[in-house]
Design an enzyme around this catalytic site. Sequence first.
Site, PDB file in Angstrom:
ATOM      1  N   ARG A 101       0.799  -1.237   0.000  1.00  0.00           N
ATOM      2  CA  ARG A 101       0.000   0.000   0.000  1.00  0.00           C
ATOM      3  C   ARG A 101       0.826   1.280   0.000  1.00  0.00           C
ATOM      4  O   ARG A 101       0.416   2.288  -0.537  1.00  0.00           O
ATOM      5  CB  ARG A 101      -0.841   0.043   1.281  1.00  0.00           C
ATOM      6  CG  ARG A 101      -2.006  -0.867   1.197  1.00  0.00           C
ATOM      7  CD  ARG A 101      -2.835  -0.758   2.453  1.00  0.00           C
ATOM      8  NE  ARG A 101      -3.589  -1.980   2.594  1.00  0.00           N
ATOM      9  CZ  ARG A 101      -4.287  -2.320   3.636  1.00  0.00           C
ATOM     10  NH1 ARG A 101      -4.350  -1.534   4.666  1.00  0.00           N
ATOM     11  NH2 ARG A 101      -4.945  -3.443   3.674  1.00  0.00           N
ATOM     12  N   LYS A 210       1.114 -19.446   6.297  1.00  0.00           N
ATOM     13  CA  LYS A 210       0.309 -19.811   7.447  1.00  0.00           C
ATOM     14  C   LYS A 210       0.048 -18.565   8.297  1.00  0.00           C
ATOM     15  O   LYS A 210       0.812 -17.623   8.163  1.00  0.00           O
ATOM     16  CB  LYS A 210       0.976 -20.918   8.253  1.00  0.00           C
ATOM     17  CG  LYS A 210       2.174 -20.434   9.104  1.00  0.00           C
ATOM     18  CD  LYS A 210       2.632 -21.468  10.063  1.00  0.00           C
ATOM     19  CE  LYS A 210       2.081 -21.275  11.444  1.00  0.00           C
ATOM     20  NZ  LYS A 210       2.763 -20.273  12.257  1.00  0.00           N
ATOM     21  N   HIS A 240       6.733 -23.522   6.938  1.00  0.00           N
ATOM     22  CA  HIS A 240       8.179 -23.435   6.642  1.00  0.00           C
ATOM     23  C   HIS A 240       8.977 -24.573   7.284  1.00  0.00           C
ATOM     24  O   HIS A 240      10.093 -24.854   6.874  1.00  0.00           O
ATOM     25  CB  HIS A 240       8.733 -22.057   6.994  1.00  0.00           C
ATOM     26  CG  HIS A 240       8.976 -21.829   8.451  1.00  0.00           C
ATOM     27  ND1 HIS A 240       7.983 -21.500   9.329  1.00  0.00           N
ATOM     28  CD2 HIS A 240      10.107 -21.890   9.190  1.00  0.00           C
ATOM     29  CE1 HIS A 240       8.491 -21.363  10.539  1.00  0.00           C
ATOM     30  NE2 HIS A 240       9.785 -21.598  10.487  1.00  0.00           N
ATOM     31  N   LYS A 244      12.758 -27.124   6.141  1.00  0.00           N
ATOM     32  CA  LYS A 244      14.009 -27.222   6.906  1.00  0.00           C
ATOM     33  C   LYS A 244      14.769 -28.467   6.471  1.00  0.00           C
ATOM     34  O   LYS A 244      14.173 -29.534   6.305  1.00  0.00           O
ATOM     35  CB  LYS A 244      13.718 -27.280   8.417  1.00  0.00           C
ATOM     36  CG  LYS A 244      13.231 -25.961   8.988  1.00  0.00           C
ATOM     37  CD  LYS A 244      13.023 -26.051  10.480  1.00  0.00           C
ATOM     38  CE  LYS A 244      12.344 -24.812  11.024  1.00  0.00           C
ATOM     39  NZ  LYS A 244      13.209 -23.673  11.277  1.00  0.00           N
ATOM     40  N   GLU A 278      11.024 -22.725  22.190  1.00  0.00           N
ATOM     41  CA  GLU A 278      11.591 -21.422  21.784  1.00  0.00           C
ATOM     42  C   GLU A 278      11.963 -20.643  23.029  1.00  0.00           C
ATOM     43  O   GLU A 278      11.199 -20.640  24.005  1.00  0.00           O
ATOM     44  CB  GLU A 278      10.569 -20.626  20.993  1.00  0.00           C
ATOM     45  CG  GLU A 278      10.196 -21.250  19.674  1.00  0.00           C
ATOM     46  CD  GLU A 278       9.272 -20.329  18.896  1.00  0.00           C
ATOM     47  OE1 GLU A 278       9.782 -19.476  18.164  1.00  0.00           O
ATOM     48  OE2 GLU A 278       8.047 -20.450  19.052  1.00  0.00           O
ATOM     49  N   ASP A 297      -0.636 -21.532  16.535  1.00  0.00           N
ATOM     50  CA  ASP A 297       0.621 -21.057  15.947  1.00  0.00           C
ATOM     51  C   ASP A 297       1.579 -22.213  15.633  1.00  0.00           C
ATOM     52  O   ASP A 297       2.284 -22.178  14.634  1.00  0.00           O
ATOM     53  CB  ASP A 297       1.284 -20.080  16.937  1.00  0.00           C
ATOM     54  CG  ASP A 297       2.438 -19.301  16.319  1.00  0.00           C
ATOM     55  OD1 ASP A 297       2.348 -18.955  15.128  1.00  0.00           O
ATOM     56  OD2 ASP A 297       3.433 -19.052  17.029  1.00  0.00           O
ATOM     57  N   HIS A 302       3.246 -26.870  12.578  1.00  0.00           N
ATOM     58  CA  HIS A 302       4.602 -27.412  12.683  1.00  0.00           C
ATOM     59  C   HIS A 302       4.631 -28.756  13.430  1.00  0.00           C
ATOM     60  O   HIS A 302       5.228 -29.720  12.964  1.00  0.00           O
ATOM     61  CB  HIS A 302       5.546 -26.436  13.377  1.00  0.00           C
ATOM     62  CG  HIS A 302       5.564 -25.062  12.752  1.00  0.00           C
ATOM     63  ND1 HIS A 302       5.368 -24.847  11.410  1.00  0.00           N
ATOM     64  CD2 HIS A 302       5.771 -23.828  13.294  1.00  0.00           C
ATOM     65  CE1 HIS A 302       5.462 -23.548  11.149  1.00  0.00           C
ATOM     66  NE2 HIS A 302       5.694 -22.910  12.273  1.00  0.00           N
TER      67      HIS A 302
HETATM   68  C1  BG6 Z   1       6.258 -19.432  13.102  1.00  0.00           C
HETATM   69  C2  BG6 Z   1       5.491 -18.952  14.294  1.00  0.00           C
HETATM   70  O1  BG6 Z   1       5.440 -20.181  12.254  1.00  0.00           O
HETATM   71  O2  BG6 Z   1       7.334 -20.247  13.536  1.00  0.00           O
HETATM   72  C3  BG6 Z   1       6.394 -18.214  15.262  1.00  0.00           C
HETATM   73  O3  BG6 Z   1       4.444 -18.087  13.883  1.00  0.00           O
HETATM   74  C4  BG6 Z   1       7.585 -19.060  15.630  1.00  0.00           C
HETATM   75  O4  BG6 Z   1       5.680 -17.846  16.443  1.00  0.00           O
HETATM   76  C5  BG6 Z   1       8.265 -19.590  14.367  1.00  0.00           C
HETATM   77  O5  BG6 Z   1       8.478 -18.272  16.395  1.00  0.00           O
HETATM   78  C6  BG6 Z   1       9.350 -20.585  14.713  1.00  0.00           C
HETATM   79  O6  BG6 Z   1      10.075 -20.857  13.550  1.00  0.00           O
HETATM   80  P1  BG6 Z   1      11.587 -21.332  13.633  1.00  0.00           P
HETATM   81  O7  BG6 Z   1      11.961 -21.609  12.226  1.00  0.00           O
HETATM   82  O8  BG6 Z   1      12.357 -20.206  14.262  1.00  0.00           O
HETATM   83  O9  BG6 Z   1      11.582 -22.543  14.506  1.00  0.00           O
END
Ligand code: BG6
Length: 551
Positions: A101, A210, A240, A244, A278, A297, A302
């Site tokens: 935008r 996502k 994602h 990996k 994390e 999330d 994941h």
């Molecule tokens: C994302 C989440 O999909 O994955 C985040 O929205 C999270 O909250 C992240 O921190 C973790 O990804 P990675 O690759 O750092 O493990």
Amino acid sequence: MDASTDRRPKGPGRPATAPPVARTTLQLRQAATSARRHSRPDPDKNPLREGLRLEQVPDPCAFVLFGATGDLAHRKVIPAIYQLWRTNLLPAEFSLVAVARRPYTNESFAAEIRASLEKYSRVQPIDEAAWAELAKRIVYHQLDFADDAAFDSLGTRLDELDKECGTAGNRLFYLATQPSQVTEIVRQMGRVGLDHEMRGGGWRRLVVEKPFGRDFESARLLNHEVNKVFRESQVYRIDHYLGKETVRNLLVFRFGNGIFEPVWNRSYVDHVQITVGESIGVEGRGAFYEETGASRDILQNHLLQLMTLVAMEPPSSFQADALRDQKLAVLRAICTPTPDEIKHEIVRGQYGPGWVEGEPVPGYRQEPEVDPESETETFVAGRFTIDDWRWSGVPFYLRAGKRLPKRATEIAIQFKEVPLRLFRDSAGDPAPNVLAMRIQPDEGIMLRFAAKVPGLGLDVRAVNMDFAYDTSFVVDSPDAYETLILDALLGDASLFTRADEVEAAWSVVTPIINAWAEQPAPHFPDYAAGSWGPETADQLIERDGRRWRRI
Ligand code: BG6
């Protein structure tokens, strides 16, 4: 993987014959970029590269990035494009069309990108020659998603670029936008006809980030809206984690080795633990996280994706649908937790203030844009079972949390104990074998087994056999986004989630979030930042006579 990932040099980006004599502006430009690419020694002739497979270059194309000024675009998508470009994995006939935008010119947007690359590119310093070529291919298109005229002119601009840059009508639309904007953007694309593929070339693909929906119903509706415009085979939903390197290696580990598959089942496996830990908090994404929580999330995508890769049957090939059919079969066989099981076997938690990696950190409720009374979970753990021949009766314990003591994603397969108590009188019992796959960091695989301690007695201790990526391979792993973007450009959807897969994952998680919405929340915060989650998570596994692995 199959032919679609056989990345030998071919395709229009690397013509087999010398480029033709340049006449038009387009030809001149193409000849210049080809010259840049072809000025390097022919890798086929380099004896040091013998035995290495070379990557395939995608067709000429325009990469249309919606949400180009956002955080995801700058931290992940654009650095991945730069890295692919720098390593000659994008075609010379390429344009990066940034759509957002805010007002920018091509030049001022390219300058922003350059500043982001200085911060986020995984390879520094920036390669000036490669950047100069990429910068020439950056086009900024200002657009408000509700503005019909701006969408019409995007269509016209893309047609012009086909002529100016030789992008041949091939377009990848990447939506790095707010999830709530996806339906409107896709509707506009359908109105303008941006989804229409052309006979004899001119593919159109849609990449969606996502979270895909926020529960089963909304995901189904979103799939319906997207599939009104794009065929399913044109849609690439990103998780994602699937890009990996260590996650992709799971398939190689399981199906490329003869010795693990025979023991990969309920006869030998006691249980499986999957942790996505994390140490970071919500990192300025408080408003997003308030709407999401750990179950939406991480658990829905994941964690469940990792679980499917551990549990799936061997696919007949690595073709996208063969692979995804097997993953889907696992998701559908996961027993939907009953209200009673949700109460006792799925726990949620929220971090309070504490210390992480030697630094004091605030609690979740003190984070910016978070309700001081928030009941959003920053931790989730659960015991799941799969009702199929391979896994019946084997618990899968999954957990994910923010502000845990460290960043650690791991899959641990714990095998059953040996049947005979032969070592009753020895100092130390043979602990059950564990195979731990470290997804990140310190990527590698560890196998724990029992060994005799040297000495005159019969002392037994567990020892580890360890494989580490960094000492075994001399090459750097690509970032997940590089892998996924290249695959989408090549038309290989095997690492992307299909509509039915996303819905099946939601049908596991939706009863949990619905039940939580109806029950009074636990007394939050219930774990200190820097600890491994609430006590209820320990109780959940200890009730079964097991413990979480110390990672
Ligand atoms: C994302 C989440 O999909 O994955 C985040 O929205 C999270 O909250 C992240 O921190 C973790 O990804 P990675 O690759 O750092 O493990």
